[in-house]
Design an enzyme around this catalytic site. Structure first.
Site, PDB file in Angstrom:
ATOM      1  N   ILE A  65      -2.638   5.041  -5.252  1.00 37.19           N
ATOM      2  CA  ILE A  65      -1.313   5.680  -5.320  1.00 37.19           C
ATOM      3  C   ILE A  65      -0.437   5.317  -4.124  1.00 37.19           C
ATOM      4  O   ILE A  65       0.700   5.774  -4.021  1.00 37.19           O
ATOM      5  CB  ILE A  65      -1.442   7.219  -5.423  1.00 37.19           C
ATOM      6  N   GLY A  66      -0.957   4.504  -3.224  1.00 37.61           N
ATOM      7  CA  GLY A  66      -0.165   4.081  -2.073  1.00 37.61           C
ATOM      8  C   GLY A  66      -0.867   2.984  -1.312  1.00 37.61           C
ATOM      9  O   GLY A  66      -2.100   2.883  -1.330  1.00 37.61           O
ATOM     10  N   GLU A  67      -0.076   2.121  -0.664  1.00 37.63           N
ATOM     11  CA  GLU A  67      -0.676   1.072   0.152  1.00 37.63           C
ATOM     12  C   GLU A  67       0.320   0.642   1.221  1.00 37.63           C
ATOM     13  O   GLU A  67       1.529   0.841   1.097  1.00 37.63           O
ATOM     14  CB  GLU A  67      -1.084  -0.125  -0.697  1.00 37.63           C
ATOM     15  N   GLY A  68      -0.231   0.054   2.279  1.00 37.80           N
ATOM     16  CA  GLY A  68       0.618  -0.399   3.371  1.00 37.80           C
ATOM     17  C   GLY A  68      -0.218  -1.047   4.434  1.00 37.80           C
ATOM     18  O   GLY A  68      -1.411  -1.334   4.240  1.00 37.80           O
ATOM     19  N   GLY A  69       0.413  -1.286   5.583  1.00 40.15           N
ATOM     20  CA  GLY A  69      -0.296  -1.940   6.663  1.00 40.15           C
ATOM     21  C   GLY A  69      -1.451  -1.112   7.180  1.00 40.15           C
ATOM     22  O   GLY A  69      -2.421  -1.639   7.727  1.00 40.15           O
ATOM     23  N   GLY A 113      -3.518   0.739   5.366  1.00 38.56           N
ATOM     24  CA  GLY A 113      -4.630   0.796   4.427  1.00 38.56           C
ATOM     25  C   GLY A 113      -4.137   1.241   3.067  1.00 38.56           C
ATOM     26  O   GLY A 113      -2.957   1.072   2.737  1.00 38.56           O
ATOM     27  N   ASP A 164       7.555   8.763  13.030  1.00 41.00           N
ATOM     28  CA  ASP A 164       7.791   7.916  11.846  1.00 41.00           C
ATOM     29  C   ASP A 164       8.293   8.773  10.691  1.00 41.00           C
ATOM     30  O   ASP A 164       7.803   8.694   9.565  1.00 41.00           O
ATOM     31  CB  ASP A 164       6.506   7.187  11.449  1.00 41.00           C
TER      32      ASP A 164
END
Length: 485
Positions: free
Chosen positions: A131-135, A137, A247
């Site tokens: 359901i989510g991804e990024g730098g 993990g 952030d």
């Protein structure tokens, strides 16, 4: 001759007797007149005495009535005082129970999960459950111990991933707030973090109407602004170490099933050291991290992170909720619209008919938050919350379903039923000193936030007293009953 003298003496005597009789008669007349006047005065005085006695009796009756009314009012006051004291005691007991519940539930923050449990919960990290991804993990939806959860896996081979894991686990294990995400547990061997699951995704998803979801109403957006303000005030005043999120952006604001917002992703947050003088030291870095469009310009140029860095990001988020526009140059766009008197033209219409007075207040406080100079940004507790809290309360009074209805449905509503501030049908109308009628919570919020002018004319109000408009309330209730049939 002798007889003549006798006759003369007799006549003189008779004359004296007549004079004496005349004097006696005059005295008698005067006495009668005095007696008559005395009787008249007696009657007048008796009438006056009677009137005074009646006046005294009437006033005694009024005094008795007033005394009775005073006793009734005193009894009502004592009853209300007793109910208030009971309510305060009940609220204190509930707060204590709630705190005990939080303390009891905080034990769950130490829950340790194995990698095998996480694999089973996510069907071995099935890509369809991502359901989510990024730098940092990836985030997966999973079922863990019969509970739907969100599982974040940070890159174990990356020093940054390890740092974020320890930082987020440390912060969310020690701070608790209704508008911060709940960390259920950790998996140290896989650098995994287990959170409560948010069925409505992130604020960024909802602003983009991802998966064709309905736009957020202005009431929901106003509530989210208030909730995030409350969460930031809590973090910045945390003891012994104030927390700067670092952030803050819509991607990191998550929405539960009721669209209540919670701030997450504390991987790069910083705990600041407070000195004995209660001043807070800055966090300095030569490698500022965050999302550029929401980052404090002074943090970018100096590497100094302070609570007012979050204030800048918060201002940009308010402007996004208000306009629906992307964050790039959004402060300049809104400021230019205000200068040209065209703020209404950039308000996000998909949120519904946002009351212009509220939108205008939010735009101005957001621009102050997004000042380039850190020193010119307002204090969240002193300045921002004073504006946001009454707007949030007023919005909650008119909360409607998240999907926006057809504006034409409102065409039959009499215009005088609509609150000038909220642009909604009034439930509890009050007349202000300017002669206009407003929803009670809205005008009270306006006055409580420090305004002394009319929301309609911008002229100074003669006083701040509000009078219930019962006739209008009855008319609105009657109209609503007719509409239901």
């Amino acid at each position: 001759m002798h007889e003549l003298r006798q006759r003369k003496a007799l006549e003189e005597m008779n004359e004296r007797q007549r004079q004496e009789i005349d004097v006696m008669r005059r005295e008698q007349v005067e006495a009668d007149a005095a007696l008559y006047n005395a009787n008249e005065q007696k009657v007048t005085l008796e009438n006056q005495i009677s009137e005074i006695e009646q006046y005294v009796k009437d006033n005694e009756d009024k005094l008795a009535t007033n005394k009775h009314q005073l006793e009734v009012l005193q009894a009502d006051y004592d009853r209300l005082q007793h109910e208030r004291d009971a309510a305060i005691r009940e609220a204190a007991e509930l707060r204590e129970k709630n705190q005990q519940g939080v303390l009891a539930s905080s034990g769950a923050l130490n829950t340790k999960f194995s990698l095998i449990e996480l694999q089973q919960a996510t069907q071995d990290f099935n890509p369809t459950l991502k359901i989510g991804e990024g730098g940092f993990g990836n985030v997966y939806k999973g079922i863990l111990r019969n509970t739907t959860v969100a599982i974040k896996l940070l890159h174990p081979q990356s020093m940054q991933g390890q740092s974020e894991f320890h930082q987020e686990a440390s912060v969310l294990s020690t701070v608790r707030h209704p508008n911060l995400v709940t960390l259920i547990g950790t998996c140290p061997e896989a650098f995994g973090l287990v959170y409560e699951f948010f069925p409505n995704g992130s604020l960024e998803d909802r602003l983009a109407c991802k998966n064709n979801t309905a736009p957020l109403t202005w009431q929901t957006r106003t509530r989210i602004i208030g909730e995030m303000c409350s969460a930031l005030i809590f973090l910045h005043s945390n003891k012994p170490h104030p927390v700067v999120h670092g952030d803050l952006k819509p991607d990191n604001i998550l929405l539960d099933a009721n669209y209540s917002s919670k701030l997450g992703d504390f991987g790069i947050c910083r705990l600041l050291i407070q000195t004995n003088t209660c001043s807070t030291t800055l966090y300095r870095t030569t490698n500022p991290r965050g999302t550029f469009a929401y980052m404090d310009p002074e943090f970018l140029t100096t590497g100094e992170l302070t609570p007012r860095s979050d204030v800048y990001s918060f201002g940009i988020i308010i402007l996004r909720l208000l306009t629906g526009k992307q964050p790039q140059r959004i402060a300049e766009i809104v400021e230019e619209a205000i200068e040209q008197g065209n703020l209404h033209s950039i308000i996000d219409n998909s949120a519904g008919s946002w009351p212009f007075i509220q939108a205008n207040q939010l735009a101005h406080i957001a621009l102050r938050c997004a000042e380039l100079s850190r020193r010119r940004r307002p204090d969240l507790t002193v300045d921002v919350w004073k504006v946001v809290e009454p707007l949030m309360k007023a919005a909650s009074m008119t909360a409607r379903p998240l999907s926006i209805t057809n504006p034409s449905d409102d065409a039959s509503i009499p215009s005088y039923f609509i609150c000038p501030i909220l642009q909604e049908i009034m439930n509890d109308p009050y007349i202000a000193a300017d002669g206009f009628t407003y929803e009670g919570e809205a005008i009270k919020g306006w006055l409580d936030s420090g305004h002394s002018t009319s929301p309609m004319t911008n002229l100074k109000l003669d006083h701040s007293l509000l009078v219930p408009n019962r006739a209008l309330r009855s008319a609105i209730l009657e109209w609503q009953q007719q509409e239901q049939h």
